[in-house]
Design an enzyme around this catalytic site. Structure first.
Site, PDB file in Angstrom:
ATOM      1  N   GLU A  49       0.861  -1.175   0.000  1.00 48.69           N
ATOM      2  CA  GLU A  49       0.000   0.000   0.000  1.00 48.69           C
ATOM      3  C   GLU A  49       0.903   1.233   0.000  1.00 48.69           C
ATOM      4  O   GLU A  49       1.778   1.366   0.862  1.00 48.69           O
ATOM      5  CB  GLU A  49      -0.899   0.018   1.229  1.00 48.69           C
ATOM      6  CG  GLU A  49      -1.847  -1.175   1.295  1.00 48.69           C
ATOM      7  CD  GLU A  49      -2.530  -1.295   2.632  1.00 48.69           C
ATOM      8  OE1 GLU A  49      -2.180  -0.520   3.556  1.00 48.69           O
ATOM      9  OE2 GLU A  49      -3.397  -2.169   2.774  1.00 48.69           O
ATOM     10  N   ARG A  53       1.474  10.988  -1.389  1.00 42.83           N
ATOM     11  CA  ARG A  53       1.395  12.344  -0.830  1.00 42.83           C
ATOM     12  C   ARG A  53       2.113  13.386  -1.684  1.00 42.83           C
ATOM     13  O   ARG A  53       1.815  14.564  -1.616  1.00 42.83           O
ATOM     14  CB  ARG A  53       1.965  12.352   0.602  1.00 42.83           C
ATOM     15  CG  ARG A  53       0.998  11.775   1.602  1.00 42.83           C
ATOM     16  CD  ARG A  53       1.554  11.772   3.011  1.00 42.83           C
ATOM     17  NE  ARG A  53       1.900  13.093   3.515  1.00 42.83           N
ATOM     18  CZ  ARG A  53       1.043  13.936   4.065  1.00 42.83           C
ATOM     19  NH1 ARG A  53      -0.241  13.628   4.144  1.00 42.83           N
ATOM     20  NH2 ARG A  53       1.449  15.109   4.526  1.00 42.83           N
ATOM     21  N   GLU A 113       2.195  30.743   7.222  1.00 42.30           N
ATOM     22  CA  GLU A 113       2.318  30.105   8.527  1.00 42.30           C
ATOM     23  C   GLU A 113       3.001  30.971   9.573  1.00 42.30           C
ATOM     24  O   GLU A 113       2.659  30.883  10.759  1.00 42.30           O
ATOM     25  CB  GLU A 113       3.044  28.757   8.378  1.00 42.30           C
ATOM     26  CG  GLU A 113       2.242  27.768   7.546  1.00 42.30           C
ATOM     27  CD  GLU A 113       2.802  26.360   7.557  1.00 42.30           C
ATOM     28  OE1 GLU A 113       3.873  26.131   8.179  1.00 42.30           O
ATOM     29  OE2 GLU A 113       2.171  25.476   6.950  1.00 42.30           O
ATOM     30  N   GLU A 164      -8.238  27.310   5.822  1.00 33.78           N
ATOM     31  CA  GLU A 164      -7.836  25.909   5.904  1.00 33.78           C
ATOM     32  C   GLU A 164      -7.896  25.393   7.332  1.00 33.78           C
ATOM     33  O   GLU A 164      -7.397  24.304   7.635  1.00 33.78           O
ATOM     34  CB  GLU A 164      -6.425  25.734   5.324  1.00 33.78           C
ATOM     35  CG  GLU A 164      -6.344  26.066   3.840  1.00 33.78           C
ATOM     36  CD  GLU A 164      -4.959  25.848   3.249  1.00 33.78           C
ATOM     37  OE1 GLU A 164      -4.059  25.375   3.982  1.00 33.78           O
ATOM     38  OE2 GLU A 164      -4.769  26.153   2.064  1.00 33.78           O
ATOM     39  N   GLU A 166      -6.273  26.210   9.871  1.00 34.83           N
ATOM     40  CA  GLU A 166      -4.954  26.013  10.476  1.00 34.83           C
ATOM     41  C   GLU A 166      -4.884  26.716  11.837  1.00 34.83           C
ATOM     42  O   GLU A 166      -5.412  27.820  12.003  1.00 34.83           O
ATOM     43  CB  GLU A 166      -3.857  26.549   9.558  1.00 34.83           C
ATOM     44  CG  GLU A 166      -3.669  25.717   8.297  1.00 34.83           C
ATOM     45  CD  GLU A 166      -2.560  26.240   7.415  1.00 34.83           C
ATOM     46  OE1 GLU A 166      -1.794  25.415   6.896  1.00 34.83           O
ATOM     47  OE2 GLU A 166      -2.461  27.460   7.227  1.00 34.83           O
TER      48      GLU A 166
END
Length: 213
Positions: A49, A53, A113, A164, A166
């Site tokens: 698997e 990403r 950020e 988002e 965040e």
């Protein structure tokens, strides 16, 4: 974030089947394959698997004049699942959007950020974060920033995009303290630890190169 690309052809790998079993923000593929062993023979069929990403970019924000680093803290549910404190010390990072260079990605992520943008970048390297299960490749930079004013305990304030959801706390760390924390194994976030361990051996050179205007 660009969609996952097909597995590239490789002379030592035979892909028998590839099935996408999940497609959300990222994807999960189940791949049956054989590969050439070190003794020259082909392996038996294996089923893996692979969490698709993609390409991430991260930056260690360094202020050479203050000899300080601007680090962030975020809640991470997988850390809780691993039995760790779910609030991790990290560095700004994110995935490339379509059409972005990696330099454009990290400048955007840094603005979002921590509210800062690096005026100089030095590439640290490319790192495969979970080689046994994910294709996530993270390019890490060091970037020159100007550390903002802080409150108690070096806290600057909050960052991240509300759109988002965040929730990011921004904190300025003295460089020596951050290096010591990384060397003592106190920072389980792998990207932050890799960047800081590199920085421990390059700090004086960077400071000489980057001090001043």
């Amino acid at each position: 974030m660009p969609p996952p690309s097909p597995l590239p052809a490789h002379a030592a790998v035979e892909i028998e089947s590839s099935q996408r079993v999940w497609q959300g923000h990222t994807a999960l593929d189940v791949i049956r394959f054989r590969h050439r062993r070190f003794d020259g023979a082909m392996s038996g069929t294996k089923t893996w698997e692979v969490w698709r990403r993609g390409h991430a970019v991260a930056m260690l924000p360094y202020d050479p004049d203050a000899d300080a680093l601007v680090l962030i803290e975020q809640f991470r549910l997988p850390a809780l699942a691993a039995g760790l404190d779910p609030v991790l010390v990290e560095i700004p990072a994110g995935f490339r959007d379509d059409g972005e260079t990696i330099e454009e990605t990290i400048r955007r992520e840094s603005r979002e950020e921590i509210g800062l943008e690096a005026d100089r970048l030095e590439r640290i390297g490319d790192f495969l974060l979970t080689a046994g299960g994910s294709d996530e490749l993270c390019t890490i930079f060091a970037g020159r920033v100007r550390a903002p004013p802080t409150g108690p305990d070096g806290i600057v304030g909050l960052g991240g995009l509300a759109s988002e959801h965040e929730d990011i706390r921004v904190r300025v760390w003295p460089a020596a303290r951050a290096i010591e924390a990384a060397l003592d194994g106190q920072l389980p976030n792998s990207v932050a630890a890799i960047a800081l361990l590199w920085f421990a051996s390059r700090r004086e050179r960077l400071r000489q190169l980057w001090m001043g205007p």
